[in-house]
Design a protein around this motif. Structure first.
Motif, PDB file in Angstrom:
ATOM      1  N   ASN A  88      -4.624 -10.653   2.079  1.00 50.11           N
ATOM      2  CA  ASN A  88      -3.462 -11.513   2.180  1.00 50.11           C
ATOM      3  C   ASN A  88      -2.991 -12.545   1.017  1.00 50.11           C
ATOM      4  OD1 ASN A  88      -3.285 -10.460   4.673  1.00 50.11           O
ATOM      5  ND2 ASN A  88      -4.000 -11.816   5.905  1.00 50.11           N
ATOM      6  N   ALA A  89      -4.220 -12.798   0.342  1.00 47.95           N
ATOM      7  CA  ALA A  89      -3.860 -13.499  -0.730  1.00 47.95           C
ATOM      8  C   ALA A  89      -3.152 -12.979  -1.824  1.00 47.95           C
ATOM      9  CB  ALA A  89      -5.193 -14.379  -1.229  1.00 47.95           C
ATOM     10  N   PHE A  90      -3.482 -11.599  -1.954  1.00 49.84           N
ATOM     11  CA  PHE A  90      -2.843 -10.761  -2.926  1.00 49.84           C
ATOM     12  C   PHE A  90      -1.339 -10.545  -2.572  1.00 49.84           C
ATOM     13  CE2 PHE A  90      -7.071  -9.693  -4.648  1.00 49.84           C
ATOM     14  CZ  PHE A  90      -6.919  -9.946  -6.052  1.00 49.84           C
ATOM     15  N   ASP A  91      -1.184  -9.945  -1.213  1.00 51.73           N
ATOM     16  CA  ASP A  91      -0.042  -9.520  -0.522  1.00 51.73           C
ATOM     17  C   ASP A  91       0.925 -10.850  -0.384  1.00 51.73           C
ATOM     18  OD1 ASP A  91       2.170  -8.351   0.563  1.00 51.73           O
ATOM     19  OD2 ASP A  91       0.977  -8.013   2.464  1.00 51.73           O
ATOM     20  N   THR A  92       1.462 -11.541  -1.454  1.00 56.81           N
ATOM     21  CA  THR A  92       2.015 -12.835  -1.304  1.00 56.81           C
ATOM     22  C   THR A  92       3.521 -12.696  -0.501  1.00 56.81           C
ATOM     23  OG1 THR A  92       3.090 -12.427  -3.547  1.00 56.81           O
ATOM     24  CG2 THR A  92       1.265 -13.581  -3.216  1.00 56.81           C
TER      25      THR A  92
ATOM     26  N   ASP B  91       1.769  -7.225  -7.848  1.00 58.11           N
ATOM     27  CA  ASP B  91       1.043  -8.344  -7.156  1.00 58.11           C
ATOM     28  C   ASP B  91      -0.317  -8.325  -7.739  1.00 58.11           C
ATOM     29  OD1 ASP B  91       2.808  -8.538  -5.028  1.00 58.11           O
ATOM     30  OD2 ASP B  91       2.088  -6.672  -4.047  1.00 58.11           O
ATOM     31  N   PHE B  92      -0.984  -7.422  -7.998  1.00 53.25           N
ATOM     32  CA  PHE B  92      -2.307  -7.358  -8.809  1.00 53.25           C
ATOM     33  C   PHE B  92      -2.330  -8.067 -10.243  1.00 53.25           C
ATOM     34  CE2 PHE B  92      -4.088  -4.132  -6.354  1.00 53.25           C
ATOM     35  CZ  PHE B  92      -5.516  -4.631  -5.887  1.00 53.25           C
ATOM     36  N   VAL B  93      -1.145  -7.712 -11.082  1.00 55.94           N
ATOM     37  CA  VAL B  93      -1.113  -8.211 -12.355  1.00 55.94           C
ATOM     38  C   VAL B  93      -0.808  -9.758 -12.396  1.00 55.94           C
ATOM     39  CG1 VAL B  93       1.296  -7.825 -12.981  1.00 55.94           C
ATOM     40  CG2 VAL B  93      -0.566  -7.570 -14.707  1.00 55.94           C
ATOM     41  N   THR B  94       0.091 -10.188 -11.401  1.00 60.55           N
ATOM     42  CA  THR B  94       0.324 -11.592 -11.070  1.00 60.55           C
ATOM     43  C   THR B  94      -0.981 -12.443 -10.908  1.00 60.55           C
ATOM     44  OG1 THR B  94       2.662 -11.090 -10.520  1.00 60.55           O
ATOM     45  CG2 THR B  94       1.536 -13.216 -10.056  1.00 60.55           C
ATOM     46  N   ALA B  95      -1.675 -11.897  -9.862  1.00 62.08           N
ATOM     47  CA  ALA B  95      -2.922 -12.492  -9.647  1.00 62.08           C
ATOM     48  C   ALA B  95      -3.869 -12.603 -10.769  1.00 62.08           C
ATOM     49  CB  ALA B  95      -3.423 -11.886  -8.494  1.00 62.08           C
ATOM     50  N   LEU B  96      -4.171 -11.588 -11.475  1.00 66.20           N
ATOM     51  CA  LEU B  96      -4.934 -11.246 -12.510  1.00 66.20           C
ATOM     52  C   LEU B  96      -4.572 -12.341 -13.513  1.00 66.20           C
ATOM     53  CD1 LEU B  96      -7.328  -9.653 -13.699  1.00 66.20           C
ATOM     54  CD2 LEU B  96      -5.567  -8.013 -14.560  1.00 66.20           C
TER      55      LEU B  96
END
Length: 225
Positions: free
Chosen positions: A105-109, A119-124
């Protein structure tokens, strides 16, 4: 083809476990390998130029990250069930499903039920290249389950229980039933500065900045790509 898919899958495991270690404060001296090629889902991003503007990665870095998975993820997304299955591989003696749910859920903004490459690259970008405040804000968002801007004791208890369940009985063979409550009480004693029963983002960031172990954990994510 199969080899690339295997490396893609291994990369996601490596990444999500590193994130787990960061947010639970257990990352001390682990090395995040240079081949951090997570399973970024392989739908076509809207544009690398746009991602370059939105993240702390160069266009070349984004191309390298994307190249490894674009032919291996035909659906273009990672759903929660797949995410849970991959994450659980690192915790064979416990049940990682609940913690993986919170992490997903933290990744799935966008609350779409799936995670895209963006989503992944933004969190990364936040976890590797963001400021201390950005990294801690991302972690706070993970703990703030109902997204009301506060961490209450119920939310923290849910997170702590999920972590204990994930680590399993082999890690905590004589864990007392009140251990999660003790952990949560200690958390609030440290972070709830005004004793109003909830932890705000500012309280969370201030308390983390005062903790040398947490700050050291954040620094280990810098410059690994």
């Amino acid at each position: 083809m199969a080899g690339c898919a295997k490396r893609c899958k291994q990369g996601l495991v490596k990444f999500v476990v590193s994130v787990h270690k960061l947010v639970t404060g257990t990352l001390i001296k682990d090395k995040v390998d240079d081949d951090l090629e997570m399973t970024m889902v392989c739908h076509r991003p809207e544009g690398l130029e746009q991602l370059e503007a939105q993240t702390n990665f160069s266009k070349r870095e984004l191309q390298v990250l994307y190249r490894g998975f674009k032919n291996e993820c035909p659906s273009g997304v990672v759903n929660e069930e797949t995410f849970k299955q991959i994450y659980s591989q690192f915790f064979p003696h416990g049940d990682a499903s609940t913690y993986a749910h919170y992490l997903f859920n933290a990744f799935d903004t966008e609350h779409s039920g799936s995670i895209k490459f963006e989503d992944f690259v933004t969190a990364l970008s936040i976890l590797l290249r963001g400021s201390v405040r950005e990294k801690l804000q991302w972690t706070f968002n993970l703990y703030d389950i109902n997204k009301d801007g506060y961490i209450n004791k119920e939310e923290m208890t849910d997170i702590v229980r999920a972590i204990y369940d994930m680590m399993g009985k082999y890690t905590y063979p004589v864990l007392k039933t009140d251990a999660p409550k003790q952990h949560v009480d200690a958390f609030f004693q440290k972070m709830d500065k005004n004793r109003d029963g909830v932890v705000t983002l500012d309280e969370f960031i201030l308390s983390c900045q005062e903790d040398e172990n947490i700050m050291r954990s954040l620094q280990l994510f810098e410059n690994v790509i």
